[in-house]
Design a protein around this motif. Structure first.
Motif, PDB file in Angstrom:
ATOM      1  N   MET A   1      79.029  32.206  52.619  1.00 46.84           N
ATOM      2  CA  MET A   1      79.722  33.384  52.098  1.00 46.84           C
ATOM      3  C   MET A   1      79.861  33.311  50.580  1.00 46.84           C
ATOM      4  SD  MET A   1      80.148  35.420  54.521  1.00 46.84           S
ATOM      5  CE  MET A   1      81.012  36.579  53.501  1.00 46.84           C
ATOM      6  N   ARG A   2      80.158  32.125  50.043  1.00 48.24           N
ATOM      7  CA  ARG A   2      80.289  31.973  48.591  1.00 48.24           C
ATOM      8  C   ARG A   2      78.989  32.323  47.883  1.00 48.24           C
ATOM      9  NH1 ARG A   2      78.253  28.079  45.695  1.00 48.24           N
ATOM     10  NH2 ARG A   2      78.242  26.597  47.420  1.00 48.24           N
ATOM     11  N   ILE A   3      77.882  31.819  48.413  1.00 47.74           N
ATOM     12  CA  ILE A   3      76.582  32.094  47.800  1.00 47.74           C
ATOM     13  C   ILE A   3      76.284  33.589  47.831  1.00 47.74           C
ATOM     14  CG2 ILE A   3      74.083  31.767  48.087  1.00 47.74           C
ATOM     15  CD1 ILE A   3      74.794  28.890  49.082  1.00 47.74           C
ATOM     16  N   ILE A   4      76.503  34.217  48.968  1.00 46.09           N
ATOM     17  CA  ILE A   4      76.235  35.646  49.104  1.00 46.09           C
ATOM     18  C   ILE A   4      77.147  36.462  48.189  1.00 46.09           C
ATOM     19  CG2 ILE A   4      76.380  37.594  50.705  1.00 46.09           C
ATOM     20  CD1 ILE A   4      75.377  35.562  52.893  1.00 46.09           C
ATOM     21  N   LEU A   5      78.425  36.102  48.140  1.00 53.67           N
ATOM     22  CA  LEU A   5      79.359  36.819  47.264  1.00 53.67           C
ATOM     23  C   LEU A   5      78.960  36.676  45.799  1.00 53.67           C
ATOM     24  CD1 LEU A   5      82.695  35.856  49.035  1.00 53.67           C
ATOM     25  CD2 LEU A   5      81.774  38.173  48.826  1.00 53.67           C
ATOM     26  N   THR A   6      78.510  35.488  45.422  1.00 52.22           N
ATOM     27  CA  THR A   6      78.073  35.271  44.042  1.00 52.22           C
ATOM     28  C   THR A   6      76.856  36.137  43.730  1.00 52.22           C
ATOM     29  OG1 THR A   6      78.905  32.996  44.080  1.00 52.22           O
ATOM     30  CG2 THR A   6      77.295  33.537  42.379  1.00 52.22           C
ATOM     31  N   LEU A   7      75.888  36.158  44.629  1.00 50.62           N
ATOM     32  CA  LEU A   7      74.686  36.957  44.410  1.00 50.62           C
ATOM     33  C   LEU A   7      74.974  38.448  44.349  1.00 50.62           C
ATOM     34  CD1 LEU A   7      72.176  35.052  46.730  1.00 50.62           C
ATOM     35  CD2 LEU A   7      72.213  35.073  44.221  1.00 50.62           C
TER      36      LEU A   7
END
Length: 175
Positions: free
Chosen positions: A20-26
């Motif tokens: 989720m962190r990676i997706i939110l960052t992207l």
């Protein structure tokens, strides 16, 4: 056996948060991603500590690996449900009478259409911007109007200007 289940569960939680962190960052949600990363780090340290304290037991490593894989799947499924961001859909159709663009506009989609020529003759092309949560509904509507429509979609990196974007930000579409 309890330790195996704890390690398995902790790693599912950790990797779900990481995904989720990676997706939110992207997607540009950096402050939310920063908050998620703090929780992720705490869970990671606890889980890794348990594995390292019990490194001699292969079942703990297997539980860690299985939890990691399942965490990726769960994180991806959560992101699919949240459907963050927008999608741009390009459509090519034999509907040269412009019935599809008119219907899509009536439903609230932002549509820019133009005439084109394809191998088989005249075509209509459309570029449609929609929140991702309406993506599947849009595909269904398009294929109901023209089952042979050619559809390509992608996620835009940034969006600026236009009446449609202002209305989306105000929450005025699709109500």
């Amino acid at each position: 056996m309890v330790m195996v289940l704890i390690i398995f569960a902790i790693n599912i939680v950790y990797v779900t948060f990481m995904t989720m962190r990676i997706i939110l960052t992207l997607k540009g949600y950096r402050y939310i991603a920063a908050g998620v990363s703090m929780i992720e780090t705490v869970v990671y340290v606890i889980g890794l500590g348990l594995v390292l304290d019990n490194l001699g037991q292969i079942q703990n490593l297997i539980a860690y690996a299985l939890g990691y894989g399942i965490g990726v799947i769960i994180g991806s499924k959560i992101e699919e449900r949240l459907a963050l961001g927008y999608i741009t859909v390009n459509v090519i159709t034999a509907d040269v009478n412009k019935e599809m663009p008119a219907e899509l506009r009536r439903l609230g989609y932002g549509v820019t259409d133009s005439s084109a020529n394809g191998l088989s003759g005249a075509r209509s092309t459309m570029q449609i911007l929609t929140p991702r949560k309406y993506e599947l509904k849009l595909y269904k509507t398009i294929t109901e109007i023209d089952p042979k429509a050619f559809i390509i979609s992608y996620e835009p990196k940034s969006i600026h200007g236009g009446f449609w974007v202002k209305n989306v930000k105000r929450g005025k579409l699709f109500k």
